[in-house]
Design an enzyme around this catalytic site. Structure first.
Site, PDB file in Angstrom:
ATOM      1  CB  CYS A  77      -0.986  -0.057   1.159  1.00 11.97           C
ATOM      2  SG  CYS A  77      -2.386   1.029   0.874  1.00 11.97           S
ATOM      3  CG  HIS A 168      -2.852  -3.428   4.106  1.00 11.42           C
ATOM      4  ND1 HIS A 168      -1.777  -2.763   4.656  1.00 11.42           N
ATOM      5  CD2 HIS A 168      -3.602  -2.485   3.497  1.00 11.42           C
ATOM      6  CE1 HIS A 168      -1.875  -1.480   4.391  1.00 11.42           C
ATOM      7  NE2 HIS A 168      -2.976  -1.280   3.692  1.00 11.42           N
ATOM      8  CD  GLU A 170       0.158  -5.595   5.982  1.00  9.19           C
ATOM      9  OE1 GLU A 170       0.089  -6.262   4.927  1.00  9.19           O
ATOM     10  OE2 GLU A 170      -0.055  -4.370   6.005  1.00  9.19           O
TER      11      GLU A 170
HETATM   12  N1  GLN Z   1      -3.572   6.389   1.627  1.00  5.85           N
HETATM   13  C1  GLN Z   1      -2.267   6.098   2.096  1.00  5.85           C
HETATM   14  C2  GLN Z   1      -1.201   6.939   1.369  1.00  5.85           C
HETATM   15  O1  GLN Z   1      -1.489   7.584   0.434  1.00  5.85           O
HETATM   16  C3  GLN Z   1      -1.936   4.614   1.924  1.00  5.85           C
HETATM   17  C4  GLN Z   1      -2.849   3.819   2.800  1.00  5.85           C
HETATM   18  C5  GLN Z   1      -2.269   2.525   3.302  1.00  5.85           C
HETATM   19  O2  GLN Z   1      -1.061   2.287   3.302  1.00  5.85           O
HETATM   20  N2  GLN Z   1      -3.149   1.698   3.819  1.00  5.85           N
HETATM   21  O3  GLN Z   1      -0.097   6.947   1.778  1.00  5.85           O
END
Ligand code: GLN
Length: 216
Positions: A77, A168, A170
């Protein structure tokens, strides 16, 4: 040894999954820790915050140096955002995989969701996917292998040295991606604990077993 970048975000959850598989792992923040890593996980969290901390701690150049040495990297992410070569409307950070990414592409935190998909390279059955204010990978360049394409976006991809997932693993019982990344880092799957790809012993409080994060 696999390190989990310990600046902000889902550090203990990744360490917990790696430990389930019996893979040696440490939280990393001190530049000296990076030279003994065969792999680094950049966790989910908040990419702007993490990038600023990376600069404050002088970690950006250390990651780039160790990547050149052969350290593999997996971004989940926000970690994927930090690794992308192109970010829609924003400057890039590490730029280590040729993908274009759009931050917060599903909307706000309230638009977070769960789903599932089969990714044959990673495991032979359905895997749970958790998206939290996730980005969308909108393009993958040459040399990037798409692992999972959803409606109008790419959710997981890899190059020989970098793995990226906008969801994710994890935060679910799924250890298949950690096993997959460990293999990419040179760990023999036979050395890993033989637990099912979706560990029935996991629950949403499992991460509280982790007490290794130092607060400095
Ligand atoms: N929205 C977050 C970002 O732009 C990422 C979200 C996440 O890692 N769950 O950094």
């Amino acid at each position: 040894m696999i390190g989990v970048l310990n600046l902000q975000g889902g550090v203990v959850e990744h360490l917990d999954h790696l430990e389930r598989l019996g893979i040696p792992c440490i939280p990393v923040k001190d530049p000296a820790d990076f030279c003994r890593l065969s792999g680094l996980i950049i966790p989910g969290g908040e990419s702007t915050c993490m990038s600023r901390l990376m600069r404050i701690f002088g970690i950006e150049e250390v990651i780039l140096r160790e990547f050149k040495r052969g350290m593999k990297i997996w971004g989940t992410c926000a970690g994927t955002i930090l690794l992308a070569k192109s970010i829609v409307g924003e400057p890039t950070y590490l730029g280590l995989i040729d993908i274009e990414i759009e931050r917060n592409s599903f909307g706000s935190q309230l638009d977070s969701f769960v789903s599932e998909a089969c990714i044959p390279q990673v495991a032979p059955h359905l895997l749970p996917l958790t998206f939290i204010r996730a980005p969308k990978i909108t393009r993958a360049g040459e040399g990037v292998n798409v692992l999972l394409r959803m409606e109008d976006y790419i959710a997981a991809a890899e190059s020989p040295d970098v793995l990226v997932t906008v969801f994710h693993p994890e935060l679910t019982g799924c250890v298949a991606f950690h096993r997959y990344f460990a293999k990419k880092c040179g760990f023999d799957p036979l050395d890993q604990k033989s637990i099912p790809a979706i560990d029935p012993a996991w629950n949403s409080k499992s991460w509280t077993r982790q007490t290794r994060i130092t607060r400095s």
